[in-house]
Enzyme design. Structure first.
Site, mmCIF file in Angstrom:
data_model
loop_
_atom_site.group_PDB
_atom_site.id
_atom_site.type_symbol
_atom_site.label_atom_id
_atom_site.label_comp_id
_atom_site.label_asym_id
_atom_site.label_seq_id
_atom_site.Cartn_x
_atom_site.Cartn_y
_atom_site.Cartn_z
ATOM 1 N N PRO A 77 0.833 -1.142 -0.045
ATOM 2 C CA PRO A 77 -0.013 0.088 -0.054
ATOM 3 C C PRO A 77 0.624 1.296 0.009
ATOM 4 O O PRO A 77 1.910 1.326 1.037
ATOM 5 C CB PRO A 77 -0.753 -0.102 1.327
ATOM 6 C CG PRO A 77 0.005 -0.736 2.244
ATOM 7 C CD PRO A 77 1.028 -1.776 1.210
ATOM 8 N N VAL A 79 0.416 5.552 -0.237
ATOM 9 C CA VAL A 79 -0.327 6.603 -0.349
ATOM 10 C C VAL A 79 -0.235 7.442 -1.811
ATOM 11 O O VAL A 79 0.888 7.699 -2.116
ATOM 12 C CB VAL A 79 -0.121 7.552 0.735
ATOM 13 C CG1 VAL A 79 -1.095 8.887 0.689
ATOM 14 C CG2 VAL A 79 -0.302 7.036 2.071
ATOM 15 N N CYS A 160 2.740 2.816 9.611
ATOM 16 C CA CYS A 160 3.077 3.994 9.185
ATOM 17 C C CYS A 160 3.931 5.091 9.909
ATOM 18 O O CYS A 160 3.397 5.296 10.974
ATOM 19 C CB CYS A 160 1.920 5.011 8.609
ATOM 20 S SG CYS A 160 2.119 6.259 7.607
ATOM 21 N N LYS A 199 -0.600 -4.806 9.383
ATOM 22 C CA LYS A 199 0.699 -4.258 8.568
ATOM 23 C C LYS A 199 1.321 -3.596 9.960
ATOM 24 O O LYS A 199 0.790 -2.549 10.361
ATOM 25 C CB LYS A 199 0.497 -3.477 7.566
ATOM 26 C CG LYS A 199 2.070 -3.347 6.587
ATOM 27 C CD LYS A 199 1.983 -2.790 5.522
ATOM 28 C CE LYS A 199 3.190 -2.694 4.702
ATOM 29 N NZ LYS A 199 4.166 -1.793 5.416
ATOM 30 N N ASN A 261 8.129 -7.150 4.534
ATOM 31 C CA ASN A 261 8.322 -5.888 3.733
ATOM 32 C C ASN A 261 9.603 -5.043 4.059
ATOM 33 O O ASN A 261 10.076 -5.169 4.995
ATOM 34 C CB ASN A 261 7.264 -4.977 4.110
ATOM 35 C CG ASN A 261 7.025 -3.616 3.215
ATOM 36 O OD1 ASN A 261 6.620 -2.741 3.801
ATOM 37 N ND2 ASN A 261 7.648 -3.777 2.081
#
Length: 419
Positions: A77, A79, A160, A199, A261
Site C-alpha cells: 500500500p 499513499v 506508517c 501491517k 516488507n
C-alpha cells in the site's frame, strides 16, 4: 486482553491534533481508556450487525491464505501511488496480491469528497486488501463495514512512520496504546464478514517487545501479518538494512501467514528475503515503483511499462496528476538521467496526452541513439531559475557585507564603545 511485555511501553510526545478522532491525551485521561472506547463504540454500532465469532463462512489463517491463491508476491500500500491503474499494472506483471492506499477511517466516514477521490476498483482488481488507519474502533468498524464486500480482507495499518501518522496518532504510533490496538483488531474480527489483517514495523523497543506485539495481534484475531523489517525511526537519512533475522523470529513465534516488507528493491532480492525470513510472501514498494514488473524474471522495457500504465490511467480516468507524474517519472528514471530536457518536461506535464508525447519522444531517441544532458526549460521555468539565482547572489552579497562589517568592528570596536 493484551499483556504488556516486561519493561512497559515507552510513550512518545505528540504534536498537534488529528482529524476529529480521540487524541492520545484523551485516551489516557482516565483508566482503561481504550476499553471504555470499545464499549461506547459497541453501543453505537448500526443495528442488526451480528458478531462473526465462530462463523464458519469466515476464512481464517492458512485456510484464508490458500483461498486467495497463496500469494507470494505482494504490492505494498502506497499513499496516492497504489491507485487502481497501478494495481492493475502490477497484477498483470507478477503481483499475486495488491493493497489499496492507506485510507483514513475518520475522513472516510465524514467526507464524501475523500471517499470519491480515494476509492476506485473493478472486477480485475483482485485479490485486494483494503487498508484503513485510525484510532477510533467505532469509526474504523463503520468504514470497514461499508467496503468489506469489495475486497478479500480489511487491513489495519499499524506501521506508517510518517509525521502525519504521529500527528493523527495512528499507524506505527499506536503501539503506545496496545490495549486500544487489541480492541480495534478484536472488534473488526468479531463483526466483519472478511478476515482482518495487519501491517506493522519492528519496534524501537527491541526483539522481545516486537514478538509480544505480534503475538497480541494474533490473539486479537489478526489472520495475516505483514512485518516491515525497520523501525519507525529508521527512515530517510536514518534508513538501515531491514532486520530480517528479527522478522524470522516473529515468523517462528506466530502461526498465522506472514509477509515481509522492506529491502525488496530488485527481483534478485525476492528469493533471499523469503529464504532468510521463512515467511510466506514478500512485499515491495519503492522497488515496485521503479519497476512495476519487479516480480517477473524477464520484465518488459520501461517505455512499454510506462505506456501500459498510461493506457490503464486513460481507461479508468481515476489517477490524479500527481499519481501519473510520480509513476511515469519513477518508471522512466533510468532513461531520463540521459534525457534531461524530457525529465524536466515530465515534472510539469498534466494530461495523459502530454505524458504520452514525452514517452514517444524518449522512444524515438532510443531508436536514434540520441541523448540530451542539458535541460531545455520553458520560459516560465527559466524565469523561476533566474529569480532563484538572483536571490542566491543577493544572499551572498549580504553575507559578504556582514562579514566585512564584523571585521571592521573587531578593529575599531562598536560605535557605543568609542565613548
Amino acid at each position: 486482553d493484551y499483556t504488556e511485555p516486561s519493561g512497559g511501553v515507552e510513550r512518545q510526545p505528540r504534536e498537534g491534533k488529528n482529524d476529529g478522532e480521540r487524541t492520545s491525551e484523551q485516551l489516557r485521561a482516565y483508566p482503561s481508556a481504550s476499553v471504555a472506547v470499545r464499549r461506547s463504540a459497541a453501543t453505537e454500532l448500526p443495528s442488526g450487525i451480528p458478531r462473526k465469532v465462530g462463523n464458519e463462512r469466515k476464512m481464517a489463517g492458512y485456510f484464508f491464505y490458500e483461498s486467495i491463491g497463496s500469494p507470494k508476491h505482494i504490492a505494498a500500500p502506497m499513499v496516492q501511488l497504489s491507485e487502481l491503474p497501478f494495481r492493475l499494472l502490477v497484477l498483470r506483471h507478477g503481483a499475486d496480491l495488491v493493497y489499496t492506499p492507506m485510507i483514513n477511517s475518520n475522513l472516510w466516514q465524514h467526507n464524501g469528497r475523500y471517499r470519491q477521490v480515494n476509492w476506485h476498483t473493478c472486477p480485475a482488481d483482485h485479490p485486494l486488501f483494503i487498508q484503513f488507519c485510525g484510532n477510533d474502533p467505532c469509526n474504523l468498524l463503520r468504514a470497514a463495514l461499508s467496503v468489506q464486500h469489495l475486497g478479500e480482507s480489511i487491513d489495519l495499518n499499524l506501521g506508517c512512520p510518517q509525521r502525519i501518522a504521529r500527528r493523527g496518532f495512528y499507524g506505527a504510533f499506536l503501539y503506545e496504546e496496545p490495549q486500544l490496538v487489541f480492541d480495534m483488531v478484536r472488534m473488526l474480527h468479531d463483526y466483519l464478514d472478511v478476515p482482518i489483517t495487519c501491517k506493522i514495523r519492528v519496534l524501537d523497543q527491541g526483539e522481545e517487545a516486537t514478538i509480544a506485539y505480534a503475538k497480541m495481534l494474533e490473539r486479537a484475531g489478526c489472520q495475516l501479518l505483514c512485518v516491515h523489517g525497520r523501525t519507525r525511526t529508521q527512515k530517510g537519512h536514518n534508513e538501515v538494512p531491514p532486520d530480517w533475522a528479527l522478522v524470522r523470529k516473529i515468523r517462528e513465534a506466530i502461526s498465522i501467514p506472514m509477509f515481509v516488507n522492506g529491502g525488496i528493491d530488485t527481483h534478485e532480492d525476492i528469493e533471499p528475503a523469503l529464504r532468510l525470513t521463512g515467511v510466506d510472501g514478500c512485499m515491495s514498494s519503492r522497488g515496485l515503483l521503479r519497476n512495476p514488473a519487479i516480480f517477473e524474471a524477464n520484465p518488459p522495457s520501461a517505455l512499454d511499462l510506462a505506456e501500459e500504465y498510461l493506457d490503464l490511467a486513460e481507461k479508468y480516468q481515476c489517477a490524479t496528476q500527481a499519481a501519473m507524474r510520480g509513476h511515469v517519472f519513477n518508471i522512466l528514471q533510468g532513461i531520463t538521467e540521459q534525457q534531461v530536457d524530457v525529465r524536466e518536461a515530465l515534472t510539469v506535464a498534466k494530461t495523459i496526452g502530454q505524458f504520452r508525447s514525452h514517452v514517444a519522444e524518449l522512444r524515438k531517441r532510443e531508436a536514434d541513439g540520441t541523448t540530451c544532458l542539458v535541460a531545455v526549460l520553458s520560459e516560465k521555468r527559466q524565469l523561476k531559475v533566474q529569480a532563484r539565482a538572483q536571490r542566491r547572489l543577493l544572499d551572498q552579497q549580504l553575507a559578504t557585507e556582514a562579514v566585512a562589517g564584523e571585521s571592521m568592528s573587531s578593529l575599531f570596536g562598536d560605535e557605543d564603545d568609542t565613548y
